[in-house]
Scaffold this active site. Sequence first.
Site, mmCIF file in Angstrom:
data_model
loop_
_atom_site.group_PDB
_atom_site.id
_atom_site.type_symbol
_atom_site.label_atom_id
_atom_site.label_comp_id
_atom_site.label_asym_id
_atom_site.label_seq_id
_atom_site.Cartn_x
_atom_site.Cartn_y
_atom_site.Cartn_z
ATOM 1 N N ASN A 8 0.874 -1.174 0.000
ATOM 2 C CA ASN A 8 0.000 0.000 0.000
ATOM 3 C C ASN A 8 0.910 1.222 0.000
ATOM 4 O O ASN A 8 1.457 1.593 1.036
ATOM 5 C CB ASN A 8 -0.892 -0.045 1.255
ATOM 6 C CG ASN A 8 -1.723 1.209 1.413
ATOM 7 O OD1 ASN A 8 -1.807 2.036 0.498
ATOM 8 N ND2 ASN A 8 -2.341 1.363 2.578
ATOM 9 N N TRP A 9 1.058 1.821 -1.171
ATOM 10 C CA TRP A 9 2.015 2.946 -1.284
ATOM 11 C C TRP A 9 1.478 4.229 -0.668
ATOM 12 O O TRP A 9 2.219 5.189 -0.535
ATOM 13 C CB TRP A 9 2.353 3.190 -2.761
ATOM 14 C CG TRP A 9 3.128 2.097 -3.432
ATOM 15 C CD1 TRP A 9 3.468 0.869 -2.914
ATOM 16 C CD2 TRP A 9 3.671 2.120 -4.771
ATOM 17 N NE1 TRP A 9 4.176 0.140 -3.844
ATOM 18 C CE2 TRP A 9 4.312 0.883 -4.994
ATOM 19 C CE3 TRP A 9 3.662 3.056 -5.792
ATOM 20 C CZ2 TRP A 9 4.955 0.576 -6.194
ATOM 21 C CZ3 TRP A 9 4.292 2.756 -6.995
ATOM 22 C CH2 TRP A 9 4.936 1.531 -7.183
ATOM 23 N N LYS A 10 0.185 4.234 -0.353
ATOM 24 C CA LYS A 10 -0.443 5.451 0.200
ATOM 25 C C LYS A 10 -0.155 6.637 -0.725
ATOM 26 O O LYS A 10 -0.134 6.478 -1.933
ATOM 27 C CB LYS A 10 0.017 5.673 1.640
ATOM 28 C CG LYS A 10 -0.189 4.412 2.485
ATOM 29 C CD LYS A 10 -0.006 4.620 3.953
ATOM 30 C CE LYS A 10 -0.246 3.303 4.684
ATOM 31 N NZ LYS A 10 -0.210 3.441 6.126
ATOM 32 N N HIS A 96 -9.658 1.469 4.598
ATOM 33 C CA HIS A 96 -8.405 1.630 5.342
ATOM 34 C C HIS A 96 -8.629 2.616 6.486
ATOM 35 O O HIS A 96 -9.388 3.572 6.338
ATOM 36 C CB HIS A 96 -7.303 2.140 4.402
ATOM 37 C CG HIS A 96 -5.956 2.108 5.054
ATOM 38 N ND1 HIS A 96 -5.544 3.066 5.944
ATOM 39 C CD2 HIS A 96 -4.945 1.200 4.970
ATOM 40 C CE1 HIS A 96 -4.329 2.760 6.369
ATOM 41 N NE2 HIS A 96 -3.946 1.630 5.797
ATOM 42 N N GLU A 98 -6.976 4.978 7.567
ATOM 43 C CA GLU A 98 -6.692 6.386 7.242
ATOM 44 C C GLU A 98 -7.869 7.018 6.506
ATOM 45 O O GLU A 98 -8.138 8.206 6.656
ATOM 46 C CB GLU A 98 -5.387 6.476 6.435
ATOM 47 C CG GLU A 98 -4.185 6.243 7.355
ATOM 48 C CD GLU A 98 -2.961 5.636 6.698
ATOM 49 O OE1 GLU A 98 -2.872 5.623 5.454
ATOM 50 O OE2 GLU A 98 -2.088 5.143 7.454
ATOM 51 N N GLU A 166 -5.643 -4.493 10.613
ATOM 52 C CA GLU A 166 -4.612 -3.494 10.840
ATOM 53 C C GLU A 166 -4.927 -2.708 12.110
ATOM 54 O O GLU A 166 -5.742 -1.776 12.074
ATOM 55 C CB GLU A 166 -4.546 -2.516 9.662
ATOM 56 C CG GLU A 166 -4.238 -3.171 8.343
ATOM 57 C CD GLU A 166 -3.631 -2.170 7.360
ATOM 58 O OE1 GLU A 166 -2.506 -2.414 6.910
ATOM 59 O OE2 GLU A 166 -4.276 -1.149 7.086
ATOM 60 N N GLY A 172 2.365 2.541 10.781
ATOM 61 C CA GLY A 172 3.353 3.599 10.628
ATOM 62 C C GLY A 172 4.047 3.992 11.924
ATOM 63 O O GLY A 172 4.742 5.006 11.975
ATOM 64 N N SER A 209 3.181 -1.830 10.477
ATOM 65 C CA SER A 209 4.620 -1.922 10.795
ATOM 66 C C SER A 209 5.210 -3.297 10.520
ATOM 67 O O SER A 209 6.091 -3.763 11.245
ATOM 68 C CB SER A 209 4.896 -1.484 12.240
ATOM 69 O OG SER A 209 4.543 -0.118 12.407
ATOM 70 N N GLY A 230 2.803 -0.987 4.311
ATOM 71 C CA GLY A 230 2.882 0.426 3.949
ATOM 72 C C GLY A 230 4.332 0.832 3.729
ATOM 73 O O GLY A 230 4.899 0.650 2.646
ATOM 74 N N GLY A 231 4.949 1.368 4.761
ATOM 75 C CA GLY A 231 6.302 1.930 4.639
ATOM 76 C C GLY A 231 7.307 0.991 3.976
ATOM 77 O O GLY A 231 8.094 1.414 3.117
HETATM 78 P P1 PGA Z 1 2.713 0.480 7.636
HETATM 79 O O1 PGA Z 1 1.247 0.696 6.992
HETATM 80 O O2 PGA Z 1 3.249 -0.808 7.115
HETATM 81 O O3 PGA Z 1 3.508 1.672 7.187
HETATM 82 O O4 PGA Z 1 2.503 0.457 9.128
HETATM 83 C C1 PGA Z 1 0.390 -0.387 6.771
HETATM 84 C C2 PGA Z 1 -0.921 0.079 6.210
HETATM 85 O O5 PGA Z 1 -1.448 1.099 6.681
HETATM 86 O O6 PGA Z 1 -1.474 -0.530 5.277
#
Ligand code: PGA
Length: 247
Positions: A8-10, A96, A98, A166, A172, A209, A230-231
Amino acid sequence: MRPLIAGNWKMNKLSADAALLAGGLADRRGRQGDPGCEILLCPPSVLLTGVAAALVDSAIALGAQDCHPAESGAHTGDISAALLADAGCAYVIVGHSERRTDHGETDALVKAKAEAALRHGLVAIVCVGETLDQRDGGRALEVVSRQIEGSLPDGASAGNIVIAYEPVWAIGTGRTPTPDQIAEVHAHIRGALGGLDDGAGVRILYGGSMKPDNAREILAIAHVNGGLIGGASLAVDDFWSICEAVA
Ligand code: PGA
């Protein structure tokens, strides 16, 4: 069941970097072969076409990060499931945390988005997870149950949905739940899917994470059928190491 490792590149990468990242992963997949999982990249929507071009013949799937529930029409700035399918997507993330936070998305809206995805042949990755307050209050399982009940599309089955657990406090932050905590929630979700057509075959991803150094341990937990990253999905080496950690 074949695990899924989804990036997930956001709201990250511009087109040149996106082509390098997707192209680098396509190249790695071509040279090293199948790491034992399905691989999915979910870039920002304006990068979908460019990333699709970088992934041609790569055995890496393309997905989006959100869709609108309507078929088309007067929804300025939004993107329909039909547009995503047309751009080459096979998957779309919905709900998600976010988006639930930044855009006030409710379970009912997430369900409508997932249903739009299914109408266009996309697999909906439905995200659930508790906040830190909810966990500290002993309500993690209850929150996740309510989200599953409210967000899953009618007609959900192993072939058209994936669940991503999640915990909001792990996204994050570099903090991850203990293996026991992950195992407890994933087993609970598996139970909650019992009423679905082939609920035992629905993939349940862990996200929050996940990194090369903890992926192997997390992916070995019962009912963890992949990851939403994500990251650590923003660099070829990190993301590929996580893909290899399913073995
Ligand atoms: P993260 O994000 O790996 O940076 O914690 C995961 C996500 O929100 O899909």
